[in-house]
Scaffold this motif. Sequence first.
Motif, PDB file in Angstrom:
ATOM      1  N   ASN A 243       0.577  -1.071  -0.196  1.00 41.86           N
ATOM      2  CA  ASN A 243      -0.139   0.124   0.344  1.00 41.86           C
ATOM      3  C   ASN A 243       0.995   1.141   0.122  1.00 41.86           C
ATOM      4  O   ASN A 243       0.180   2.366  -0.542  1.00 41.86           O
ATOM      5  CB  ASN A 243      -0.714   0.031   0.993  1.00 41.86           C
ATOM      6  N   VAL A 244       2.138   1.094   0.717  1.00 44.17           N
ATOM      7  CA  VAL A 244       3.373   2.349   0.668  1.00 44.17           C
ATOM      8  C   VAL A 244       3.773   2.516  -0.210  1.00 44.17           C
ATOM      9  O   VAL A 244       3.084   3.485  -0.756  1.00 44.17           O
ATOM     10  CB  VAL A 244       4.232   2.166   1.869  1.00 44.17           C
ATOM     11  N   VAL A 245       3.810   1.424  -1.044  1.00 49.07           N
ATOM     12  CA  VAL A 245       4.875   1.382  -2.214  1.00 49.07           C
ATOM     13  C   VAL A 245       3.138   2.380  -3.630  1.00 49.07           C
ATOM     14  O   VAL A 245       3.998   3.615  -3.744  1.00 49.07           O
ATOM     15  CB  VAL A 245       5.118   0.488  -2.743  1.00 49.07           C
ATOM     16  N   THR A 246       2.810   1.259  -3.487  1.00 52.58           N
ATOM     17  CA  THR A 246       1.603   2.530  -4.196  1.00 52.58           C
ATOM     18  C   THR A 246       1.250   3.639  -3.374  1.00 52.58           C
ATOM     19  O   THR A 246       0.998   4.573  -5.052  1.00 52.58           O
ATOM     20  CB  THR A 246       0.077   1.729  -4.223  1.00 52.58           C
ATOM     21  N   SER A 247       0.722   4.015  -2.974  1.00 54.27           N
ATOM     22  CA  SER A 247       0.962   5.391  -2.478  1.00 54.27           C
ATOM     23  C   SER A 247       1.644   6.572  -2.862  1.00 54.27           C
ATOM     24  O   SER A 247       1.889   7.296  -3.404  1.00 54.27           O
ATOM     25  CB  SER A 247       0.516   5.779  -1.073  1.00 54.27           C
ATOM     26  N   GLU A 248       3.233   6.220  -2.374  1.00 55.23           N
ATOM     27  CA  GLU A 248       4.729   6.880  -2.513  1.00 55.23           C
ATOM     28  C   GLU A 248       4.183   6.635  -3.801  1.00 55.23           C
ATOM     29  O   GLU A 248       4.592   8.205  -4.821  1.00 55.23           O
ATOM     30  CB  GLU A 248       5.250   5.848  -2.670  1.00 55.23           C
ATOM     31  N   THR A 249       4.205   6.264  -5.229  1.00 57.28           N
ATOM     32  CA  THR A 249       4.217   5.957  -6.845  1.00 57.28           C
ATOM     33  C   THR A 249       2.923   6.722  -6.860  1.00 57.28           C
ATOM     34  O   THR A 249       3.501   8.025  -7.847  1.00 57.28           O
ATOM     35  CB  THR A 249       4.057   4.514  -7.380  1.00 57.28           C
TER      36      THR A 249
ATOM     37  N   ALA B 149       1.722   9.337  -5.335  1.00 57.99           N
ATOM     38  CA  ALA B 149       2.290  10.208  -4.720  1.00 57.99           C
ATOM     39  C   ALA B 149       3.265  11.516  -5.743  1.00 57.99           C
ATOM     40  O   ALA B 149       2.790  12.405  -6.370  1.00 57.99           O
ATOM     41  CB  ALA B 149       2.620  10.842  -3.756  1.00 57.99           C
ATOM     42  N   LEU B 150       4.177  10.608  -6.516  1.00 59.48           N
ATOM     43  CA  LEU B 150       5.069  11.129  -6.909  1.00 59.48           C
ATOM     44  C   LEU B 150       4.560  11.260  -8.414  1.00 59.48           C
ATOM     45  O   LEU B 150       5.083  12.489  -9.040  1.00 59.48           O
ATOM     46  CB  LEU B 150       6.800  10.448  -7.951  1.00 59.48           C
ATOM     47  N   LEU B 151       3.935  10.313  -8.565  1.00 62.42           N
ATOM     48  CA  LEU B 151       3.401  10.543 -10.815  1.00 62.42           C
ATOM     49  C   LEU B 151       2.801  12.394 -10.502  1.00 62.42           C
ATOM     50  O   LEU B 151       2.899  12.559 -11.703  1.00 62.42           O
ATOM     51  CB  LEU B 151       2.413   9.853 -10.882  1.00 62.42           C
TER      52      LEU B 151
ATOM     53  N   SER C 131      -5.796   3.948  -9.266  1.00 59.47           N
ATOM     54  CA  SER C 131      -7.192   5.400 -10.458  1.00 59.47           C
ATOM     55  C   SER C 131      -7.421   6.288  -9.396  1.00 59.47           C
ATOM     56  O   SER C 131      -7.891   7.461  -9.783  1.00 59.47           O
ATOM     57  CB  SER C 131      -8.142   4.673 -10.738  1.00 59.47           C
ATOM     58  N   ALA C 132      -7.954   5.858  -7.850  1.00 56.65           N
ATOM     59  CA  ALA C 132      -7.699   6.694  -6.556  1.00 56.65           C
ATOM     60  C   ALA C 132      -7.505   8.256  -7.500  1.00 56.65           C
ATOM     61  O   ALA C 132      -7.490   9.168  -6.710  1.00 56.65           O
ATOM     62  CB  ALA C 132      -8.597   6.588  -5.406  1.00 56.65           C
ATOM     63  N   LYS C 133      -6.179   8.002  -6.904  1.00 52.86           N
ATOM     64  CA  LYS C 133      -4.982   9.384  -7.041  1.00 52.86           C
ATOM     65  C   LYS C 133      -4.789   9.820  -8.303  1.00 52.86           C
ATOM     66  O   LYS C 133      -4.256  11.033  -7.687  1.00 52.86           O
ATOM     67  CB  LYS C 133      -3.644   8.750  -6.578  1.00 52.86           C
ATOM     68  N   LEU C 134      -4.857   8.945  -9.074  1.00 52.57           N
ATOM     69  CA  LEU C 134      -4.046  10.242 -10.601  1.00 52.57           C
ATOM     70  C   LEU C 134      -4.747  10.466 -10.787  1.00 52.57           C
ATOM     71  O   LEU C 134      -6.402   9.762 -11.639  1.00 52.57           O
ATOM     72  CB  LEU C 134      -3.871   9.171 -11.018  1.00 52.57           C
ATOM     73  N   THR C 135      -5.023  11.411 -11.135  1.00 54.11           N
ATOM     74  CA  THR C 135      -5.824  12.488 -12.878  1.00 54.11           C
ATOM     75  C   THR C 135      -5.439  11.926 -13.910  1.00 54.11           C
ATOM     76  O   THR C 135      -6.512  12.040 -14.667  1.00 54.11           O
ATOM     77  CB  THR C 135      -5.756  13.936 -12.220  1.00 54.11           C
TER      78      THR C 135
END
Length: 2034
Positions: free
Chosen positions: A957-963, A965-967, A1012-1016
């Motif tokens: 989960n953390v790696v995913t959210s870090e990824t 956030a970076l994108l 998908s929740a994080k990326l626009t």
Amino acid sequence: MTQLNSLDAELAQELGDFTEDDLDVVFTPKECRTLQPSLPEEGVELDPHVRDCVQTYIREWLIVNQKNQGSSEICGFKKTGSRRDFHKTLQKQTFESESLEGHEPSTQARPRHLNVLCDVSGKGPLTACGFDLRSLQPDQQLENLLQQVSAEDFEKQNEEARRTNRQAELFALYPSVDEEDAVEIRPVPECPKEHLGNRILVKVLTLKFEIEIEPLFASIALYDVKERKKISENFHCDLNSDQFKGFLRAHTPSVAPSSQARSAVFSVTYPSSDIYLVVKIEKVLQQGEIGDCAEPYMVIKEGDGGKSKEKIEKLKLQAESFCQRLGKYRMPFAWAPISLTSFFNVSTLDREVTDVESMVGRSSVGERRTLSQSRRLSERALSLEENGVGSNYKTTTMTVNSFFKQEGDRLSDEDLFKFLADYKRSSSLQRRVKSIPGLLRLEISSAPEIISCSLTPEMLPVKPFPENRTRPHKEILEFPIREVYVPHTVYRNLLYVYPQRLNFANKLASARNITIKIQFMCGEDASNAMPVIFGKSSGPEFLQEIYTAITYHNKSPDFYEEVKIKLPAKLTVNHHLLFTFYHISCQQKQGASVESLLGYSWLPILLNERLQTGSYCLPVALEKLPPNYSMHSAEKVPLQNPPIKWAEGHKGVFNIEVQAVSSVHTQDNHLEKFFTLCHSLESQVTFPIRVLDQKISETSLEHELKLSLICLNSSRLEPLVLFLHLVLDKLFQLSVQPMVIAGQTANFSQFAFESVVSIANSLHNSKDLAKDQHGRNCLLASYVHYVFRLPEPPRDPPKTGGATAALPDPRYHTYGRTSAAAVSSKMLQARVMSSSNPDLAGAHSAADEEVKSIMSSKGVDRTCNRMSYYCSGNNDVPSSTAAPRPASKKHFHEELALQMVVSTGMVRETVFKYAWFFFELLVKSMAQYVHNMDKRDNFRRTRFSDRFKDDITTIVNVVTSETAALLVKSQKDNEQAEKMNISLAFFLYDLLSLMDRGFVFNLIKHYCNQLSAKLTNLLTLISMRLEFLRILCSHEHYLNLNLFFMNADTAPASPCPSLSSQNSSSCSSFQDQKVASMFDLTPEYRQQHFLTGLLFTELAAALDAEGEGISKVQRKAVSAIHSLLSSHDLDPRCVKPEVKVKIAALYLPLVGIILDALPQLYDFTAADARSGKNRANGSDEDQEGTSAINQNVALAIAGNNFNLKTSGTMLSSLPYKQYNMLNADTTRNLMICFLWIMKNADQSLIRKWIADLPSMQLNRILDLLFICVSCFEYKGKQSSDKVSTQVLQKSRDVKARLEEALLRGEGARGEMMRRCRAPGNDRFPGLSENLRWRKEQTHWRQANEKQDKTKAELDQEALISGNLATEANLIILDMQENIIQASSALDCKDSLLGGVLRVLVNSLSCDQSTTYLTHCFATLRALIAKFGDLLFEEEVEQCADLCQRVLHHCSSSVDSTRSQACATLYLLMRFSFGATSNFARVKMQVTMSLASLVGKAPDFNEEYLRRSLRTILAYAEEDTAMQATPFPTQVEELLCNLNSILYDTVKMREFQEDPEMLMDLMYRIAKSYQTSPDLRLTWLQNMAEKHTKKKCYTEAAMCLVHAAALVAEYLSMLEDHSYLPVGSVSFQNISSNVLEESAVSDDTLSPDEDGVCSGRYFTESGLVGLLEHAAELFSTGGLYETVNEVYKLVIPILEAHRDFRKLTSTHDKLQKAFDSIISKGHKRMFGTYFRVGFYGSKFGDLDEQEFVYKEPAITKLPEISHRLEGFYGQCFGEEFVEVIKDSAPVDKTKLDPNKAYIQITFVEPYFDEYEMKDRVTYFEKNFNLRRFMYTTPFTLEGRPRGELHEQYRRNTVLTTMHAFPYVKTRISVIQKEEFVLTPIEVAIEDMKKKTLQLAVAINQEPPDAKMLQMVLQGSVGATVNQGPLEVAQVFLAEIPADPKLYRHHNKLRLCFKEFIMRCGEAVEKNKRLITADQREYQQELKKNYYKLRENLRPMIERKIPELYKPIFRVESQKRDSFHRSSFRKCETQLSQGS
């Protein structure tokens, strides 16, 4: 896994079952270069540190393999191993295009014979056959063609035939996809090995001087002048003869073979042009200065004889005596530098100097690379190869002819570098240094990979080492100028001692010839000298002592000795270096010894238990040393009793340097401390322990160790890398090994972990270290892959008492109790408030909530449970009966995961930045854990503890959210995110092999939701998820993961309906529903087939998306699916058809996706679509209808009641605008996937699906097949050059794009790209060694190796692509059969039939193999039999196309194709006769087809076609059923007609090379069809095509205008619409020639007669089409005015049709045309015209004919002359053709009758004066031309040129038959008029011309000064020969005697008047234009002008009085320029009359 039915279970078994583990832990022995591994000497108790080092160097690699990797290497296996022989299994497909190649050359070879054209026009097309067809032999006929068989049986037979002999694997034929997308390839890191630079082999061949009197010794080493550093150790050798060796026998106890080497292998990591090989030569010590000893060498020559011979003998004796006495001492003698610049090619070096900086350790893991190695991608930026020392480097022999004498006071290295720097500048030192003549020859070459019989620097033999060789090669150790970052992998322990200077200047007189004896002592007794000093040449291998060379009578000598010592593995305080100083007396004194002792000095080897290295300045003791002296350093000896007597009062007088090259001594304080502390923990030591200069007690140990862990990363990078393997091993050991220190539990896990993190960080951030294409540091990658193993359990086993097992032992808590709660709450805060994901706290979506709840709950129970984490004895033993495990065991993977979860701040950031490393560690440790625990029999679910699973979930989960956030951040972060994303994917990929799969799938689901929740940005999102899924799908158990995760209740009743269920009539509609949904991406599908569902979702999204860069994402998506299918197809586990059916069923939804994307596919048929294909679409409203369909709705239409017409909506009818198109490659990859599914899916299922599809969808499928056909067309062998250059270009573009993107940042592949740029490296590194695909066929490969492809390879490629084309087309054919069968039950046959025919016709128009054609024709015959009526009624157009294609194949050179085509054509006729007796239409179509075939197809062969006609005749004669009807006679008539057309074409074939003759012939053929409009039209179009090919666009357009006029004539007969042109009359404005088309009178042919004028062009839209095409061609040809005229005819028709869309584009085109007229103005170019006359009987009909040829603008006379001379030269032989050079009339009597003469003259359009009033513009003067003029100058004497007064001129005006431009480029001349100009008339013409030039130059806008001055200069220039003044003086000087000339005289006078006026204007205008620097020039012009005016004035002003009498009236004559030859004649009459 749910229960499966038996078949599935069996299949699952085949596909490699799950239950057994995938991972295999193997130990592979290390590869060792030497025969024995390098080890410390035996029998010594080693330090723990040395023992660990040695252990690390010799233990095996531990590698975790994927067991079934074989299966994913299937690709590898298919594409390499068996790929090589794969092509042998293929059948050679015959393609007509290639079978022709054989026949062509013979016809080309013989000189062509020009047949004379007889006039064909008389012969109508229907006269009897040129020769009887019956005289021919018919081809083989198909038996039972005429038997009656039911359509079903026929179809069945066809299908069986198609099914046999098919290629099983489609993808084996398809070149694999670009590697650029292949993220799933994890390059296997390079195996760590010893670093070797670029290796050079140096052999010493000769060393001799003018005289040979004594033994000489050489030592060779490399020096880098720029760095001022010695870069290799010394290589000692000598070439002394046995005689000289004998001189020294007393001093050499033994000679080791190793000391006899004469060749050495030097290694250079950093080549540069500053490297010198320095050879130093020594001789045995003798009395005298160096200069004195060298004297004889300079003066005496060996060959002098007489006296010198005696001298030499004397010197020899003298030398012998010195040798016997002083043999063990040496003196310096001479030296020579050799530059290696030419070896290390300099030019490349300068360019790459920048790379050198960043190049260290690029040898990734010490990649061992030698010069001759084949071009492999070195990760080192500079290997010699790139610097011109490739394997192609020739061996060089270097010769040195003079040596520099050594200077006694300049021997140090400092002096040497000064000398070398000088030498480099001027390449000589002659001025200051004396030279000695001599000869040294060395052979230098790049060392081969394997050198037999060589020794390492430690004297260990290297494999292969034969027994018998005497002289070995020595490997010479390199001292690189900069760090080399390659971890140690062999035990090496050497010490180099360099005595430098001794200062005894103030010392007693006795010290003059000083030498130092150097010994390595292990005690103080003399016997303790150890034999560890490496010997020199021709002596023992090891010595106990060594002496330095002696400088005669020098009290403070310099030394250049290098003493190489093999260090003992275990060093003690007693080890030291002992130096003894002696004076050597050279003269022999009675009784005196040779040596006299001067003093001693020493250097202890260890200081504070650490190896001493560096520079020292030691004092010298003058007397015997006291006992225990070696315990202290010489500088700090405590006061002794008696005191030691020191030279210079204990000052340092002896300079020395000591260097170590060791893989056990770290020579770094931080590392030293860390290792020492670790060992103190591991073994029993007595405290306090000593570390460097501090003492550490047991109590401070923990603190010190933690400090040391923190400081570890501050050590220098080089030692850290060198000892990387050991350091990491130790750190991992610390993290799991609980320590009890002074009774306290110490825990280092966190510190050790953080230390690992910071090391990983420094290694990744160092610019000097290589990374692979995923951005992984190569050193770490190879550590994890090869070296890492689970830390060993502590050496002393814990006591296992009952008590200990039950109670948690306080020693083993992860955290001290106090900190546990605090830490975990801290961890929670860190997680929620982590700086890099601010959004974790916010409630974004369900997914986020989930993550948060997971986290918070975990945080809570962590606090309570962490303590008991490691104690529950049976935590991971499911059955309590298992033996209790010692509770003390910490599992490495659990500890690592925990540390990753609880890390905070920077550490946490780094952990996730380089997550790949920790993931790989986790996986490898889990694999070993499973392997060791023998848990494989266990359920995966219970294999790992729940807490561990929680940790893994958190990490993912953390790696995913870090990824995510970076994108959202910048570009650089995007690359970082990409790498993290890929690492995560690989991690989950590996977990699938280790953990419970449901658990892993959940992780994947979380990942997708979270992203998908994080990326626009949709594109980034798709791109990330694609790469992620692509990696997961490359799992070797991918199929099991997807296929058998079906719940029985939700699965379709039977996924592939068995035939029985298919046939049972009671197929419920529910079942049908199921079938339809199988081809869609439904929610159920996604549930059951998890990964595939995800992948398809991404693909669909990518195809649907918009935006910048979308095509890249689409390519990624398609390539992911493509590589997946390809891997299944080639997987040996999936060979069985039933398995493939299953797999294909899994991919069915892809079909739906592809159909949705239809409008986006690249249209391979685009070229045709623009011309012919549009017309097949129905009416206009139809098009409107389709464009309303939104892509997403398209599939739903099935249920909708859109009232769509069901006619074939074609590709072109789908709107293009709202989609972004896929490029060709992406489309092709998508198509091959579609074909694969269609090939392997269950055919009955496909039919069922088709039967239920709405026709809209079916048409889409047909469109798709249509594109497929063009997409997989066979491109032929010969074009493989073209193809691969395109591929090469493509791969270059791809690379260029990549490089550009990557070189900006440290991109994932940036590092790699930087390396790729080194010259010659065209492929990505690592791919060749990759695990997953060993693709032989990659595009990169093809591209690079194109240049050197052998014929065999080309053949093989052609073979494979031929098979691909055949297989692809057969799949398409199967699919069409399915559609026909499924739809024959439906009502919408008609529209479908059209679609199917389109596809079939398209496939026939491509180059196809005979195999395919056989099946295709069979299908066609079935179609004709089944749907004949429909075919001939509805599909007229298709039918016409079909006729043409079939006819084309009737002319095939391949017998089988021909017989198939004949049979098909015959059936076509027969059924058309039977259907509605409308045979006429087919007759017409066949005739037209033949006509157009003949005109267009260049490779068309009439012989074969005749034979086919004969075969058809045979069918007609044998067809008993039809004998009673008129059919056979009609057939015969048709065939006769065809035969006569063929006859014309044979003629055409003969004029293939003569374009004008060919067009004449085609024109005549077209003319002969005047009565058959369809055929005439066809021929006019043929002509247009020929013209277009030759770029004669205007002529092509004219052909179409004629065609249009023809159509207009017929349309006006049929219907009378005011908006249509009234026959050909309306076309007059376009060209006056068009009236020819009206020649057909009404009664010749009534247009209603069946089959006449039925072609597609005889309609209003056909007319518009022809005219629009003509307009386009006119526009291309630059005749914009004509475009307007053409559209004047088109616009009324469009207005009548209310076609506003077309009107828009028409007016748009008109605007463009008018714009062009305005903008181009005078710059437009029209044709150039030449008169060509043919003379000579050789020309036949052409003899004495004259033509006007139209050539492209600015054709020069020599060009056309060369062309015609060349062409006719080929026809008649060059010696018979002659070009007449002048334009005078030709006298035939004077010509040689055996020759052919051509006369060519440039002609200009000629207009009468009245015409000029109408022809105003440049265009008008170049259009509609019938009259041309050329002039011939002559004099009455017969010379062409003479004086002004005798110069006559003949003007010839030619009139042509038609006006230019016409449908041909040459038109014959029908009239020729000549008139002669008298000299004065010539003068008048010339003056008029000059005046006109001036006028133009003056009025030019904008003014052109240069032009003006040029004209002026020619007019008023003083020196103009035959200039205006001379003309005036000749003709105007006096009034002519002859009154006839009065008029001319006057005219000329007026001309001059105007001329001089214009000159004045020009001079004035020039004045305004000139620049300052031209003033003088202007003055000059002005002066000349005045002078000219003055000279002319009297002549201009003199009038002839007779001319000014009143004029009498003249009767006017008719103004008819044809009747009046010219006005001029009229004038002469007038003047005579006057």
